[in-house]
Motif scaffolding. Structure first.
Motif, PDB file in Angstrom:
ATOM      1  N   ILE A  32     -16.813 -11.742  -1.975  1.00  0.00           N
ATOM      2  CA  ILE A  32     -18.184 -11.984  -1.544  1.00  0.00           C
ATOM      3  C   ILE A  32     -18.254 -13.462  -1.172  1.00  0.00           C
ATOM      4  CG2 ILE A  32     -20.620 -11.726  -2.107  1.00  0.00           C
ATOM      5  CD1 ILE A  32     -18.957  -9.135  -2.243  1.00  0.00           C
ATOM      6  N   ALA A  33     -18.420 -13.724   0.110  1.00  0.00           N
ATOM      7  CA  ALA A  33     -18.264 -15.095   0.586  1.00  0.00           C
ATOM      8  C   ALA A  33     -19.299 -15.443   1.636  1.00  0.00           C
ATOM      9  CB  ALA A  33     -16.853 -15.286   1.162  1.00  0.00           C
ATOM     10  N   GLY A  34     -19.671 -16.709   1.676  1.00  0.00           N
ATOM     11  CA  GLY A  34     -20.642 -17.177   2.643  1.00  0.00           C
ATOM     12  C   GLY A  34     -20.043 -17.360   4.024  1.00  0.00           C
ATOM     13  N   ARG A  35     -20.918 -17.523   4.992  1.00  0.00           N
ATOM     14  CA  ARG A  35     -20.488 -17.785   6.363  1.00  0.00           C
ATOM     15  C   ARG A  35     -19.668 -19.079   6.403  1.00  0.00           C
ATOM     16  NH1 ARG A  35     -25.197 -18.415  10.684  1.00  0.00           N
ATOM     17  NH2 ARG A  35     -25.876 -16.530   9.589  1.00  0.00           N
ATOM     18  N   ALA A  36     -18.636 -19.109   7.222  1.00  0.00           N
ATOM     19  CA  ALA A  36     -17.758 -20.275   7.409  1.00  0.00           C
ATOM     20  C   ALA A  36     -16.910 -20.572   6.171  1.00  0.00           C
ATOM     21  CB  ALA A  36     -18.565 -21.513   7.798  1.00  0.00           C
ATOM     22  N   GLN A  82      -9.890  -2.874  -0.222  1.00  0.00           N
ATOM     23  CA  GLN A  82     -10.411  -4.234  -0.208  1.00  0.00           C
ATOM     24  C   GLN A  82     -11.701  -4.277   0.602  1.00  0.00           C
ATOM     25  OE1 GLN A  82      -7.497  -7.185   1.014  1.00  0.00           O
ATOM     26  NE2 GLN A  82      -5.803  -5.981   0.188  1.00  0.00           N
ATOM     27  N   TYR A  83     -12.717  -4.896   0.041  1.00  0.00           N
ATOM     28  CA  TYR A  83     -13.924  -5.090   0.841  1.00  0.00           C
ATOM     29  C   TYR A  83     -14.358  -6.550   0.818  1.00  0.00           C
ATOM     30  CZ  TYR A  83     -16.822  -4.484  -3.470  1.00  0.00           C
ATOM     31  OH  TYR A  83     -17.391  -4.582  -4.711  1.00  0.00           O
ATOM     32  N   PHE A  84     -14.933  -6.952   1.946  1.00  0.00           N
ATOM     33  CA  PHE A  84     -15.356  -8.324   2.184  1.00  0.00           C
ATOM     34  C   PHE A  84     -16.827  -8.291   2.591  1.00  0.00           C
ATOM     35  CE2 PHE A  84     -10.933  -7.760   2.932  1.00  0.00           C
ATOM     36  CZ  PHE A  84     -10.290  -8.932   2.558  1.00  0.00           C
ATOM     37  N   SER A  85     -17.613  -9.222   2.080  1.00  0.00           N
ATOM     38  CA  SER A  85     -19.028  -9.186   2.407  1.00  0.00           C
ATOM     39  C   SER A  85     -19.686 -10.527   2.123  1.00  0.00           C
ATOM     40  CB  SER A  85     -19.731  -8.090   1.595  1.00  0.00           C
ATOM     41  OG  SER A  85     -21.089  -7.983   1.964  1.00  0.00           O
ATOM     42  N   SER A  86     -20.753 -10.789   2.849  1.00  0.00           N
ATOM     43  CA  SER A  86     -21.652 -11.856   2.457  1.00  0.00           C
ATOM     44  C   SER A  86     -22.648 -11.249   1.483  1.00  0.00           C
ATOM     45  CB  SER A  86     -22.363 -12.433   3.679  1.00  0.00           C
ATOM     46  OG  SER A  86     -22.961 -11.398   4.441  1.00  0.00           O
ATOM     47  N   ASN A  87     -23.502 -12.076   0.884  1.00  0.00           N
ATOM     48  CA  ASN A  87     -24.474 -11.552  -0.065  1.00  0.00           C
ATOM     49  C   ASN A  87     -25.447 -10.613   0.629  1.00  0.00           C
ATOM     50  OD1 ASN A  87     -24.178 -12.382  -2.810  1.00  0.00           O
ATOM     51  ND2 ASN A  87     -24.465 -14.480  -2.142  1.00  0.00           N
ATOM     52  N   PRO A  88     -25.791  -9.498  -0.007  1.00  0.00           N
ATOM     53  CA  PRO A  88     -26.727  -8.543   0.609  1.00  0.00           C
ATOM     54  C   PRO A  88     -28.136  -9.099   0.681  1.00  0.00           C
ATOM     55  CG  PRO A  88     -26.192  -7.880  -1.643  1.00  0.00           C
ATOM     56  CD  PRO A  88     -25.287  -9.029  -1.313  1.00  0.00           C
ATOM     57  N   TRP A  89     -28.815  -8.776   1.788  1.00  0.00           N
ATOM     58  CA  TRP A  89     -30.207  -9.141   1.971  1.00  0.00           C
ATOM     59  C   TRP A  89     -31.138  -8.018   1.531  1.00  0.00           C
ATOM     60  CZ3 TRP A  89     -32.477 -13.565   4.317  1.00  0.00           C
ATOM     61  CH2 TRP A  89     -31.568 -14.530   4.777  1.00  0.00           C
ATOM     62  N   HIS A  90     -30.622  -6.864   1.226  1.00  0.00           N
ATOM     63  CA  HIS A  90     -31.437  -5.696   0.986  1.00  0.00           C
ATOM     64  C   HIS A  90     -30.964  -4.981  -0.277  1.00  0.00           C
ATOM     65  CE1 HIS A  90     -28.077  -4.927   3.681  1.00  0.00           C
ATOM     66  NE2 HIS A  90     -27.921  -3.815   3.031  1.00  0.00           N
ATOM     67  N   ALA A  91     -31.849  -4.154  -0.816  1.00  0.00           N
ATOM     68  CA  ALA A  91     -31.584  -3.495  -2.096  1.00  0.00           C
ATOM     69  C   ALA A  91     -30.367  -2.587  -2.037  1.00  0.00           C
ATOM     70  CB  ALA A  91     -32.814  -2.700  -2.527  1.00  0.00           C
ATOM     71  N   GLU A  92     -30.181  -1.874  -0.925  1.00  0.00           N
ATOM     72  CA  GLU A  92     -29.105  -0.887  -0.857  1.00  0.00           C
ATOM     73  C   GLU A  92     -27.720  -1.518  -0.838  1.00  0.00           C
ATOM     74  OE1 GLU A  92     -30.823   0.834   2.633  1.00  0.00           O
ATOM     75  OE2 GLU A  92     -31.189   2.721   1.630  1.00  0.00           O
ATOM     76  N   ASP A 115     -15.395  -4.698   6.276  1.00  0.00           N
ATOM     77  CA  ASP A 115     -16.040  -5.972   6.585  1.00  0.00           C
ATOM     78  C   ASP A 115     -17.542  -5.819   6.418  1.00  0.00           C
ATOM     79  OD1 ASP A 115     -16.113  -8.737   7.797  1.00  0.00           O
ATOM     80  OD2 ASP A 115     -17.356  -7.630   9.228  1.00  0.00           O
ATOM     81  N   GLU A 116     -18.199  -6.855   5.863  1.00  0.00           N
ATOM     82  CA  GLU A 116     -19.647  -6.838   5.596  1.00  0.00           C
ATOM     83  C   GLU A 116     -20.044  -5.547   4.883  1.00  0.00           C
ATOM     84  OE1 GLU A 116     -21.490  -9.219   5.528  1.00  0.00           O
ATOM     85  OE2 GLU A 116     -20.490 -10.706   6.768  1.00  0.00           O
ATOM     86  N   ALA A 117     -19.421  -5.355   3.740  1.00  0.00           N
ATOM     87  CA  ALA A 117     -19.590  -4.106   2.992  1.00  0.00           C
ATOM     88  C   ALA A 117     -21.039  -3.856   2.575  1.00  0.00           C
ATOM     89  CB  ALA A 117     -18.691  -4.130   1.746  1.00  0.00           C
ATOM     90  N   ALA A 118     -21.825  -4.904   2.405  1.00  0.00           N
ATOM     91  CA  ALA A 118     -23.209  -4.727   1.949  1.00  0.00           C
ATOM     92  C   ALA A 118     -24.043  -3.926   2.933  1.00  0.00           C
ATOM     93  CB  ALA A 118     -23.870  -6.083   1.701  1.00  0.00           C
TER      94      ALA A 118
END
Length: 506
Positions: A31-35, A185-195, A151-154
């Motif tokens: 779970i990682a931020g942009r850049a 393996q999954y990669f994602s930024s922090n989710p913006w939504h509940a789901e 990618d962007e699993a959230a």
């Protein structure tokens, strides 16, 4: 098997990337931020797999096929070259991976070789990477894989991941000594939504089963390869909340589902907003917007407030589908003399600068029919004046009333539930409409069916307060309210006034 290409001596990774790539667990989450190097890490894991898993087939899943292409086409050549992989050139016969075409006949094939290659990347080792996405359902069937990457699993629905993706891994008879075999393996930024909150599940599993699960978080500040001043500039030009979540990987807390219980990311995000045409000569996909036509009518739904003025931009497509193609907002700046409504209008006008059919329907809060501060004109007139000077024709569609809380809530629930065929469908652009969906999902409901608007009075980010949801409500009630029973959906006798006369400014 073909000879493995030599690794480059110029492989450079950050400490955070190295920690992830060295982790031996078969189930890993980043779970990682942009850049922060998230995509770079994903591509490196694929490159290592292509070397260590000859004749294996893996799947790379993204929320849209466009995302798959963006990731693979923008960075893959550079990253994979560090591992000795270069694009195959049919004219010279040089190169050792092929995108979206049948590989040379003398290359080894995956143990489960596909019949089509339009969504496949083939390596000289016989390793193949199959692209899958929500918006192309035909790419998701009949898969037997040695690995799965997301990618962007959230943005994925957990049920889809568990029913479609996870079961496809580990069904092949090939045996390897590498820990990368049968890995997920999954990669994602922090989710913006509940789901999307399911992406944190590996955090707990890693504590319970540390030999099987690995969970890691990182931020852009841990990427030593960013250009000087990059983050400082991003912080200056990015809304505060977006910077905290997207770059600093800050988790959003208190994500209630209340006022819009039938709003679901996987259904209402318009994953068909982009279309793909394969150019045989160039060997690449051409991506274009599918939810927006420059030669057709657009509509704006406005919500004007002293500290935050916003709107959503809409365009109707066939089969009563309303597409939210963008969301725009402005905040006050003491250095600017222009009022917020005009400031928003100029920003929207710039967004639509290439639009050809210059007719705009204007919806919004009835209070925008009031005079703007220190002005003899209404807020709607202030907004329209900016477009009029640019040659647009504005038709005011806003009514002189706002719906009763109960009717408004149940009407919007009918729209979003899509149970009644007479009701329109709402779809939001997966990128430009994301903040709208997030703000709607974070809107609580009071006992009288009104919205809990406490967030509008707090110092937190106003783009996540109920403002954007209000613009959605205004648009649908004012345009499609006649489709709703005037006696109220529950038969409680609540009255919905008839639509009043319309105004036209040209």
């Amino acid at each position: 098997m073909k000879t493995l290409p030599p690794n480059s001596k110029k492989i450079r990774v950050s400490r955070a990337q190295l920690a992830f790539l060295r982790a031996r667990q078969k189930n890993k989450a980043l779970i990682a931020g942009r850049a922060s190097g998230k995509t770079n890490t994903l591509l490196r894991s694929i490159a290592e797999s292509a070397r260590q898993l000859p004749r294996a087939k893996s799947v790379f899943a993204a929320v849209s096929f466009a995302t798959c292409l963006e990731i693979l086409l923008e960075q893959s050549d550079l990253v994979w070259s560090e591992y000795g992989f270069r694009p195959f050139d049919p004219k010279t016969g040089k190169g050792n991976f092929v995108m979206f075409r049948r590989p040379p006949d003398n290359w080894p094939k995956p143990h489960f070789a596909p019949k089509k290659y339009d969504n496949l990347i083939s390596f000289i080792t016989g390793y193949a990477l199959q692209l899958q996405s929500y918006d192309r359902p035909n790419t998701n069937r009949g898969s037997n894989n040695n690995q799965a990457f997301i990618d962007e699993a959230a943005w994925f629905k957990e049920e889809w991941v568990n029913k479609i993706l996870v079961p496809s891994v580990g069904r092949t008879p090939l045996v390897y000594e590498s820990h990368l075999n049968n890995s997920f393996q999954y990669f994602s930024s922090n989710p913006w939504h509940a789901e999307g909150q399911w992406v944190y599940r590996f955090e707990e599993l890693a504590k319970q089963f540390p030999d099987k699960y690995y969970f890691q978080e990182t931020t852009a500040f841990e990427n030593p390869f960013l250009p000087e001043g990059y983050l400082e500039n991003a912080q200056r030009t990015t809304p505060a909340l977006e910077f905290e979540v997207e770059y600093m990987n800050k988790r959003l807390t208190e994500v209630p589902n209340g006022y819009y219980p039938s709003l679901h990311t996987d259904k209402h995000m318009n994953l068909a907003a982009q279309k793909y045409d394969f150019d045989d000569e160039a060997g690449i996909y051409i991506i274009s917007e599918a939810d927006y036509r420059r030669d057709q009518l657009v509509a704006i739904s406005l919500d004007a407030n002293a500290g935050f003025t916003s709107c959503t931009i809409w365009q109707e497509s066939p089969a009563l589908q309303e597409n939210c193609i963008d969301a725009v907002f402005v905040k006050p700046d003491v250095k600017e003399k222009i009022n917020l409504v005009q400031k928003l209008a100029f920003k929207v006008l710039d967004t639509l600068k290439d639009h050809k059919y210059k007719v705009l329907h204007l919806y919004g809060d009835r209070n925008a029919k009031n005079k703007a501060a220190h002005s003899t004109t209404t807020q709607f007139e202030e907004f329209a004046s900016v477009f009029k000077k640019a040659g647009w024709k504005i038709i005011l569609k806003a009514t002189s009333f706002n719906w009763a809380h109960k009717d408004r809530h149940f009407f919007m629930d009918q729209v979003l539930s899509e149970i009644k065929p007479s009701m329109p469908k709402a779809r939001f652009h997966p990128k430009k409409g994301r903040v709208v969906v997030t703000s709607m999902q974070r809107t609580p409901i009071n006992a009288d069916f009104s919205k809990d608007k406490g967030a509008e009075g707090r110092s937190g980010p106003q783009e996540l307060a109920p403002h954007f949801g209000d613009t959605v409500d205004y648009y649908f009630t004012q345009k499609h309210g006649h489709r709703y029973r005037r006696t109220g959906s529950l038969g409680g006798g609540s009255g919905i006034p008839l639509i009043s006369g319309l105004s036209e400014w040209s």
